[in-house]
Scaffold this active site. Structure first.
Site, PDB file in Angstrom:
ATOM      1  N   ASP A   1       0.846  -1.206   0.000  1.00  0.00           N
ATOM      2  CA  ASP A   1       0.000   0.000   0.000  1.00  0.00           C
ATOM      3  C   ASP A   1       0.877   1.250   0.000  1.00  0.00           C
ATOM      4  O   ASP A   1       0.654   2.178   0.778  1.00  0.00           O
ATOM      5  CB  ASP A   1      -0.927  -0.014   1.215  1.00  0.00           C
TER       6      ASP A   1
ATOM      7  N   ARG B   1       0.049   8.966   1.233  1.00  0.00           N
ATOM      8  CA  ARG B   1      -0.659   8.954   2.526  1.00  0.00           C
ATOM      9  C   ARG B   1       0.036   8.069   3.545  1.00  0.00           C
ATOM     10  O   ARG B   1      -0.187   8.201   4.755  1.00  0.00           O
ATOM     11  CB  ARG B   1      -2.108   8.504   2.327  1.00  0.00           C
ATOM     12  N   ASN B   2       0.881   7.148   3.068  1.00  0.00           N
ATOM     13  CA  ASN B   2       1.593   6.224   3.954  1.00  0.00           C
ATOM     14  C   ASN B   2       3.088   6.526   4.042  1.00  0.00           C
ATOM     15  O   ASN B   2       3.895   5.641   4.350  1.00  0.00           O
ATOM     16  CB  ASN B   2       1.364   4.780   3.506  1.00  0.00           C
TER      17      ASN B   2
END
Length: 399
Positions: A248, A252-253
């Site tokens: 992922d 955002r990560n």
């Protein structure tokens, strides 16, 4: 062999180009601040790094066969001291006259409480104090916290029912042993009651996505964007070396800390969490995927690998160069899947240099095995500016 005194304030030794930029971009340095460092790409030679309007320019310092130094053969110098003295009096073809030497800033390493929790993986939640809510995501909320009233930490509080605790603990034990300067360090957990806490090192500036969007390009320029990408590639190259898959990877990560430090977060969590953010994670064969970041083979057959992470990294590069724009704007996940099956790729953003876009395209090769390794991507980005281009008479400008 050139020997320089450690007392010379402008000589920083074998500092990396990216670290030189971090030092010069420190808020107390002004335009004209400079340093001389040993060249990374040309061993035995030197480079000049100069701050100009919150951007950093780099010049190779050439050597004469008979000794001495020059930027352009019209002006040569016997020593680096003479070189500095001259360019503090006149720009002489540089982008700006040299000002004060760069301040030497000690960039602190994050306090690591791993050794304190090595034998106490499950800690008492009463030892963790939640101070300030930093944000929320698909898995829950993120808080700035304090452990044992002494140590700043980040605390991810998980939504009840968001995962199987046993699955998480198996994955988290692996995650805790993954240690690299560009990965968020997992310290401890509180799993005996809801909400489950994940305790990690603190990154005060939040997610890279929000950081890019909030700055809106006002302070971030290409040199910083390339540096962000290189730091993420460094962390992913380590995961690659450990045969570990993120699943992922997205802005955002990635989390942002002090002194322009960027670290990969939430690696492995997509394997065990039951996500419910329909804006990002769409159902595909009963498995929820971040379709716009996911490689075609992973969408088609749930086939994840480090090469599918490389595809996601290409999308992350798009986020970085567009200051946090959502990829495939205006398209649904189903439309993206259909377009990818027709070999569609995100177009080159208007402000994106061809060299940067070419790296993105390499990540989006339809054949996974033809995509570059993260190690290769890291070296490409780390050496992104290390090519000569002409600038006035200084034919060794490389910034």
């Amino acid at each position: 062999m050139v020997v320089l005194s450690n007392e010379i304030r402008w000589f920083f030794g074998a500092i990396k180009r990216a670290d030189a930029e971090k030092q010069l971009l420190y808020s107390e340095n002004q335009t004209g601040a400079f340093l001389i460092r040993e060249s990374e790409s040309d061993k035995g030679n030197f480079a000049l790094s100069v701050l100009v309007d919150r951007a950093v320019k780099h010049y190779k310092i050439r050597r004469l066969d008979e000794g001495g130094f020059f930027l352009t053969r019209k002006r040569t110098f016997t020593t680096l001291n003479e070189f500095v003295d001259y360019y503090t009096q006149t720009s002489g073809g540089l982008c700006v006259k040299l000002g004060k030497p760069c301040l030497k800033i000690q960039i602190p390493a994050p306090f690591d409480l791993s050794y304190k929790t090595a034998d106490q993986w499950e800690i008492d939640r009463n030892s963790v104090q939640l101070l300030k809510r930093l944000g929320s995501g698909q898995f829950g909320e993120v808080w700035e916290g304090l452990w044992n009233n002494t140590t700043p930490v980040a605390v991810k509080t998980l939504k009840p029912g968001s995962m199987d605790p046993n699955d998480f603990l198996r994955e988290a034990q692996i995650m805790k042993n993954l240690r690299h300067p560009k990965l968020i360090q997992l310290y401890a957990v509180c799993t005996l009651e809801d909400p489950i806490y994940i305790i990690t090192e603190l990154m005060r500036h939040g997610s890279l996505q929000e950081y890019l969007q909030n700055d809106a390009g006002l302070k971030i320029q290409l040199t910083q964007q390339v540096d962000m990408a290189a730091q993420v590639a460094s962390g992913m190259a380590y995961l690659e070396s450990q045969n570990y898959i993120h699943r992922d990877l997205a802005a955002r990560n990635v989390l942002v800390g002090e002194h322009n430090i960027y670290k990969v977060a939430d690696f492995g969590l997509a394997r065990v969490f039951k996500v419910d953010n329909e804006d990002i994670y769409e159902s595909r064969h009963e498995i929820k995927l971040p379709v716009k970041w996911t490689a075609p083979e992973a969408i088609r057959a749930n086939k994840f690998s480090i090469k599918s992470d490389v595809w996601s990294f290409g999308i992350l590069l798009y986020e970085i160069i567009t200051y946090g724009k959502i990829p495939y704007s205006g398209m649904t996940g189903a439309q993206v899947i259909q377009m990818l099956s027709q070999n569609y790729r995100l177009p080159q953003p208007s402000n994106c240099p061809q060299q940067f876009y070419n790296i993105m395209l390499e990540c989006w090769n339809a054949e996974p095995k033809e995509r570059p390794k993260f190690e290769t991507l890291y070296w490409k980005l780390e050496g992104y500016f290390e090519t000569d281009s002409f600038y006035s008479d200084a034919d060794d400008f490389i910034g």
